[in-house]
Write a protein that holds these residues in place. Structure first.
Motif, mmCIF file in Angstrom:
data_model
loop_
_atom_site.group_PDB
_atom_site.id
_atom_site.type_symbol
_atom_site.label_atom_id
_atom_site.label_comp_id
_atom_site.label_asym_id
_atom_site.label_seq_id
_atom_site.Cartn_x
_atom_site.Cartn_y
_atom_site.Cartn_z
ATOM 1 N N UNK A 107 15.254 -14.854 9.964
ATOM 2 C CA UNK A 107 14.771 -14.387 11.248
ATOM 3 C C UNK A 107 13.275 -14.162 11.244
ATOM 4 N N UNK A 108 12.703 -14.234 12.424
ATOM 5 C CA UNK A 108 11.250 -14.104 12.552
ATOM 6 C C UNK A 108 10.882 -12.924 13.443
ATOM 7 N N UNK A 109 11.591 -11.831 13.312
ATOM 8 C CA UNK A 109 11.349 -10.667 14.147
ATOM 9 C C UNK A 109 10.020 -10.030 13.772
ATOM 10 N N UNK A 110 9.061 -10.106 14.669
ATOM 11 C CA UNK A 110 7.709 -9.623 14.386
ATOM 12 C C UNK A 110 7.669 -8.130 14.086
ATOM 13 N N UNK A 111 8.541 -7.365 14.726
ATOM 14 C CA UNK A 111 8.520 -5.915 14.557
ATOM 15 C C UNK A 111 8.829 -5.440 13.149
ATOM 16 N N UNK A 112 9.530 -6.255 12.380
ATOM 17 C CA UNK A 112 9.868 -5.869 10.999
ATOM 18 C C UNK A 112 9.290 -6.845 9.975
ATOM 19 N N UNK A 113 8.408 -7.701 10.412
ATOM 20 C CA UNK A 113 7.877 -8.744 9.541
ATOM 21 C C UNK A 113 7.240 -8.173 8.274
ATOM 22 N N UNK A 114 6.309 -7.259 8.423
ATOM 23 C CA UNK A 114 5.621 -6.718 7.244
ATOM 24 C C UNK A 114 6.536 -5.828 6.409
ATOM 25 N N UNK A 115 7.447 -5.123 7.031
ATOM 26 C CA UNK A 115 8.416 -4.312 6.290
ATOM 27 C C UNK A 115 9.194 -5.206 5.323
ATOM 28 N N UNK A 116 9.637 -6.354 5.818
ATOM 29 C CA UNK A 116 10.372 -7.308 4.978
ATOM 30 C C UNK A 116 9.453 -7.959 3.955
ATOM 31 N N UNK A 117 8.251 -8.308 4.378
ATOM 32 C CA UNK A 117 7.328 -9.021 3.496
ATOM 33 C C UNK A 117 6.924 -8.186 2.287
ATOM 34 N N UNK A 118 6.702 -6.906 2.486
ATOM 35 C CA UNK A 118 6.291 -6.052 1.368
ATOM 36 C C UNK A 118 7.406 -5.839 0.356
ATOM 37 N N UNK A 119 8.649 -6.125 0.713
ATOM 38 C CA UNK A 119 9.764 -6.035 -0.222
ATOM 39 C C UNK A 119 10.134 -7.399 -0.797
ATOM 40 N N UNK A 120 9.516 -8.456 -0.291
ATOM 41 C CA UNK A 120 9.876 -9.821 -0.695
ATOM 42 C C UNK A 120 8.970 -10.339 -1.791
ATOM 43 N N UNK A 121 9.486 -11.318 -2.515
ATOM 44 C CA UNK A 121 8.683 -12.047 -3.494
ATOM 45 C C UNK A 121 8.225 -13.379 -2.899
ATOM 46 N N UNK A 122 9.095 -13.971 -2.088
ATOM 47 C CA UNK A 122 8.849 -15.307 -1.550
ATOM 48 C C UNK A 122 9.322 -15.389 -0.109
ATOM 49 N N UNK A 179 2.195 -14.752 12.765
ATOM 50 C CA UNK A 179 3.063 -14.229 11.704
ATOM 51 C C UNK A 179 2.573 -14.679 10.325
ATOM 52 N N UNK A 180 2.170 -15.919 10.208
ATOM 53 C CA UNK A 180 1.650 -16.400 8.927
ATOM 54 C C UNK A 180 0.386 -15.647 8.529
ATOM 55 N N UNK A 181 -0.473 -15.370 9.481
ATOM 56 C CA UNK A 181 -1.678 -14.592 9.187
ATOM 57 C C UNK A 181 -1.296 -13.205 8.667
ATOM 58 N N UNK A 182 -0.286 -12.594 9.263
ATOM 59 C CA UNK A 182 0.185 -11.291 8.797
ATOM 60 C C UNK A 182 0.754 -11.390 7.389
ATOM 61 N N UNK A 183 1.571 -12.408 7.139
ATOM 62 C CA UNK A 183 2.174 -12.584 5.811
ATOM 63 C C UNK A 183 1.110 -12.784 4.734
ATOM 64 N N UNK A 184 0.038 -13.463 5.086
ATOM 65 C CA UNK A 184 -1.023 -13.730 4.105
ATOM 66 C C UNK A 184 -1.780 -12.469 3.696
ATOM 67 N N UNK A 185 -1.556 -11.369 4.398
ATOM 68 C CA UNK A 185 -2.196 -10.108 4.015
ATOM 69 C C UNK A 185 -1.406 -9.361 2.940
#
Length: 118
Positions: free
Chosen positions: A23-38, A90-96
């Motif tokens: 899923x690509x839910x913007x509201x939880x994107x960084x929450x998920x990203x900070x717990x992810x490896x990939x 979203x990609x710009x956010x993930x790259x942070x």
């Protein structure tokens, strides 16, 4: 689904040692990203996404349950059409996110190759 219940289920999943979230839910994107490896980020062509949405409806394959119409809703079609600008944000956010491995997959061949490597 109730937003609080959905958030609780997401938090429970993210608390695990390993997980896969779709899923690509913007509201939880960084929450998920900070717990992810990939992250595997799908950016298939709009026309391919529209075509697949049409055929999922026609064949009765509904990933979100319920009894949807025989044609994709206008809302879904507009969401698919408007996804590329949202995806770039979203990609710009993930790259942070430090240390996060991001794989942007832009074709079915790239998806198949990534699955073969996984």
């Amino acid at each position: 689904m109730d937003r609080d219940l959905w958030t609780a289920r997401l938090d429970a999943a993210l608390a695990g040692e390993s997980w896969i979230v779709d899923g690509n839910f913007s509201g939880t994107l960084l929450k998920r990203a900070y717990r992810a490896a990939t992250v595997y980020f799908l950016m298939l062509p709009r026309t391919r996404c529209l075509w697949r949405a049409f055929w999922r409806e026609r064949l009765g394959r509904y990933p979100h349950g319920g009894h949807p119409p025989k044609w994709p809703s206008r809302e879904l079609l507009l969401d698919i059409w408007g996804f590329p600008p949202q995806a770039e944000w979203q990609l710009a956010q993930l790259r942070t996110v430090p240390g996060l491995k991001i794989h942007v997959l832009r074709s079915d061949a790239e998806v198949r190759a990534a699955l073969a490597r996984a």
